[in-house]
Design a protein around this motif. Structure first.
Motif, PDB file in Angstrom:
ATOM      1  N   ILE A   7       0.744  -1.215   0.012  1.00 46.74           N
ATOM      2  CA  ILE A   7       0.085  -0.017  -0.027  1.00 46.74           C
ATOM      3  C   ILE A   7       0.826   1.206  -0.081  1.00 46.74           C
ATOM      4  O   ILE A   7       1.618   1.340   0.866  1.00 46.74           O
ATOM      5  CB  ILE A   7      -0.792   0.093   1.165  1.00 46.74           C
ATOM      6  CG1 ILE A   7      -1.757  -1.288   1.275  1.00 46.74           C
ATOM      7  CG2 ILE A   7      -1.702   1.262   1.228  1.00 46.74           C
ATOM      8  CD1 ILE A   7      -2.444  -1.567   2.561  1.00 46.74           C
ATOM      9  N   ILE A  14      -6.300   7.622   4.136  1.00 48.71           N
ATOM     10  CA  ILE A  14      -6.864   6.236   3.663  1.00 48.71           C
ATOM     11  C   ILE A  14      -5.924   5.167   3.438  1.00 48.71           C
ATOM     12  O   ILE A  14      -6.192   3.972   3.783  1.00 48.71           O
ATOM     13  CB  ILE A  14      -7.464   6.831   2.115  1.00 48.71           C
ATOM     14  CG1 ILE A  14      -8.640   7.797   2.424  1.00 48.71           C
ATOM     15  CG2 ILE A  14      -7.918   5.471   1.457  1.00 48.71           C
ATOM     16  CD1 ILE A  14      -8.883   8.540   0.790  1.00 48.71           C
ATOM     17  N   GLY A  15      -4.728   5.216   3.125  1.00 48.47           N
ATOM     18  CA  GLY A  15      -3.781   4.133   3.065  1.00 48.47           C
ATOM     19  C   GLY A  15      -3.527   3.438   4.426  1.00 48.47           C
ATOM     20  O   GLY A  15      -3.542   2.289   4.466  1.00 48.47           O
ATOM     21  N   CYS A  18      -6.653   1.194   5.121  1.00 47.76           N
ATOM     22  CA  CYS A  18      -6.536   0.099   4.307  1.00 47.76           C
ATOM     23  C   CYS A  18      -5.539  -0.765   4.829  1.00 47.76           C
ATOM     24  O   CYS A  18      -5.753  -2.101   4.871  1.00 47.76           O
ATOM     25  CB  CYS A  18      -5.972   0.363   2.773  1.00 47.76           C
ATOM     26  SG  CYS A  18      -6.922   1.345   1.806  1.00 47.76           S
ATOM     27  N   VAL A  85      -1.879  -1.485  -3.612  1.00 47.78           N
ATOM     28  CA  VAL A  85      -3.059  -0.152  -3.555  1.00 47.78           C
ATOM     29  C   VAL A  85      -2.248   1.196  -3.659  1.00 47.78           C
ATOM     30  O   VAL A  85      -1.470   1.399  -2.747  1.00 47.78           O
ATOM     31  CB  VAL A  85      -3.645  -0.172  -2.142  1.00 47.78           C
ATOM     32  CG1 VAL A  85      -4.729   0.825  -1.949  1.00 47.78           C
ATOM     33  CG2 VAL A  85      -4.283  -1.530  -1.906  1.00 47.78           C
ATOM     34  N   CYS A  86      -2.536   1.807  -4.688  1.00 45.65           N
ATOM     35  CA  CYS A  86      -1.861   3.020  -5.052  1.00 45.65           C
ATOM     36  C   CYS A  86      -2.537   4.419  -4.356  1.00 45.65           C
ATOM     37  O   CYS A  86      -3.534   4.856  -4.929  1.00 45.65           O
ATOM     38  CB  CYS A  86      -1.819   3.477  -6.254  1.00 45.65           C
ATOM     39  SG  CYS A  86      -0.388   2.175  -7.032  1.00 45.65           S
ATOM     40  N   CYS A  87      -2.203   4.797  -2.986  1.00 45.52           N
ATOM     41  CA  CYS A  87      -3.055   5.574  -2.151  1.00 45.52           C
ATOM     42  C   CYS A  87      -2.115   6.973  -1.952  1.00 45.52           C
ATOM     43  O   CYS A  87      -2.696   7.948  -1.933  1.00 45.52           O
ATOM     44  CB  CYS A  87      -3.089   5.050  -0.924  1.00 45.52           C
ATOM     45  SG  CYS A  87      -4.774   4.693  -0.496  1.00 45.52           S
ATOM     46  N   ILE A 137      -6.063   4.986  -6.531  1.00 40.66           N
ATOM     47  CA  ILE A 137      -6.991   5.923  -6.027  1.00 40.66           C
ATOM     48  C   ILE A 137      -7.071   7.160  -6.603  1.00 40.66           C
ATOM     49  O   ILE A 137      -6.287   7.868  -6.803  1.00 40.66           O
ATOM     50  CB  ILE A 137      -6.636   6.136  -4.374  1.00 40.66           C
ATOM     51  CG1 ILE A 137      -6.377   4.805  -3.394  1.00 40.66           C
ATOM     52  CG2 ILE A 137      -7.651   7.156  -3.700  1.00 40.66           C
ATOM     53  CD1 ILE A 137      -7.371   3.928  -3.197  1.00 40.66           C
ATOM     54  N   ALA A 217     -11.451   2.531   2.713  1.00 40.95           N
ATOM     55  CA  ALA A 217     -10.795   1.128   2.986  1.00 40.95           C
ATOM     56  C   ALA A 217     -11.551  -0.079   2.651  1.00 40.95           C
ATOM     57  O   ALA A 217     -11.203  -1.066   1.975  1.00 40.95           O
ATOM     58  CB  ALA A 217      -9.932   1.258   4.133  1.00 40.95           C
ATOM     59  N   VAL A 220     -11.855  -0.621  -1.006  1.00 42.08           N
ATOM     60  CA  VAL A 220     -10.416  -1.193  -1.719  1.00 42.08           C
ATOM     61  C   VAL A 220     -10.250  -2.519  -1.231  1.00 42.08           C
ATOM     62  O   VAL A 220     -10.042  -3.237  -2.188  1.00 42.08           O
ATOM     63  CB  VAL A 220      -9.349  -0.294  -1.071  1.00 42.08           C
ATOM     64  CG1 VAL A 220      -8.150  -0.840  -1.162  1.00 42.08           C
ATOM     65  CG2 VAL A 220      -9.330   1.168  -1.464  1.00 42.08           C
TER      66      VAL A 220
END
Ligand code: NAP
Length: 244
Positions: A7, A14-15, A18, A85-87, A137, A217, A220
């Motif tokens: 992540i 948000i990350g 997640c 996951v690209c936050c 994201i 999250a 995601v």
């Protein structure tokens, strides 16, 4: 075998939500951060306490060489990356006519370039496994556009285009690529907004409130889970109806 998620921008917002969600689901979590090392370390320790094999990795997402090195380090630590996951991202409010070349380049390099660099860096490993899930994201502004955030809106619209195109390219190899497009979410990114502005944004939202990092999250997590195994190339709005 235990699954691993990488992540970006997991040190905050948000990350971080997640990271907590994937840990709760029993995944190993590679926590990427940029500048907030102490926050990343605190999260790593928090996740380890609940039995999650978590580790921290640093990179400036706007530098593709650092993104490559970061993914290589994750793959030395964990056998594979099942989900990315690209936050990581930045925001800036400015009149279009006041935007400098540096403002533009910094926004595009970070919010779009960072997604490009990390998606590209993880793909060889996912292609070898013929499986994987990527969630990039974006933002409701990438769908609708926002005044005084033209460069941010452009970068986030680019993330949607990248996601849809990449989903078509790598779908035959068993890899899914989707977007989450949050509305207004209560994180540091909104810290510059006054209480009055936040109240107005909540009032403009059909569901009548600001979103939480956990709201994003949850979406995601769903997109990375097997429950979403026939879903790719999609943009899932998590915006309380704001972008509709
Ligand atoms: P946030 O709380 O400000 O956190 C941003 C994260 O991105 C931090 O972990 C930060 O890491 C990382 N980051 C920023 N620039 C970086 C760089 N150059 N290199 C490495 N890491 C970098 O923001 P957030 O609200 O969680 O936002 C997460 C994502 O959701 C962003 O892409 C944002 O555009 C999107 N989004 C947010 C909202 C919202 O209302 N909050 C709405 C729509 C979309 P360090 O602190 O370690 O540097």
């Amino acid at each position: 075998m235990m699954k691993t998620v990488l992540i970006t921008g997991a040190s905050r917002g948000i990350g971080r939500a997640c990271a907590r969600r994937f840990a709760k689901e029993g995944w190993q979590v590679a926590i990427h951060y940029g500048k907030s090392e102490s926050a990343a370390l605190a999260l790593r320790d928090e996740l380890r306490k609940v039995g999650c094999d978590a580790e921290i990795f640093c990179a400036d997402v706007s530098d593709p060489a650092q993104a490559e090195a970061c993914v290589a380090a994750v793959l030395r630590r964990y056998p594979r990356i099942d989900a990315l996951v690209c936050c990581a991202g930045i925001a800036q409010q400015k009149l279009f006519s006041d935007l400098t070349d540096d403002d533009w380049r910094n926004m595009i390099d970070t919010d779009l370039g960072g997604v490009f660099a990390f998606d590209r860096a993880v793909l060889p490993a996912m292609l070898r496994e013929k499986s994987g899930s990527i969630v990039n994201i974006s933002s409701v502004w990438g769908v609708c556009g926002a005044a005084c955030e033209v460069h941010y809106s452009a970068a986030k619209a680019g993330v949607i285009g990248l996601t849809k195109a990449l989903a078509k390219e790598v779908g035959p190899s068993g890899i899914r690529v989707n977007c989450v497009a949050p509305g207004v979410i209560g994180t540091d990114m909104c810290a510059g907004f006054s209480a009055g502005t936040m109240a107005a944004l909540a009032a403009e939202t059909p569901l009548g409130r600001i979103g939480s990092p956990e709201d994003a999250a949850n979406a995601v997590w769903f997109l990375c889970s097997d429950e979403a195994s026939f879903i790719t190339g999609q943009v899932l709005g998590v915006d309380g109806g704001f972008g509709q």
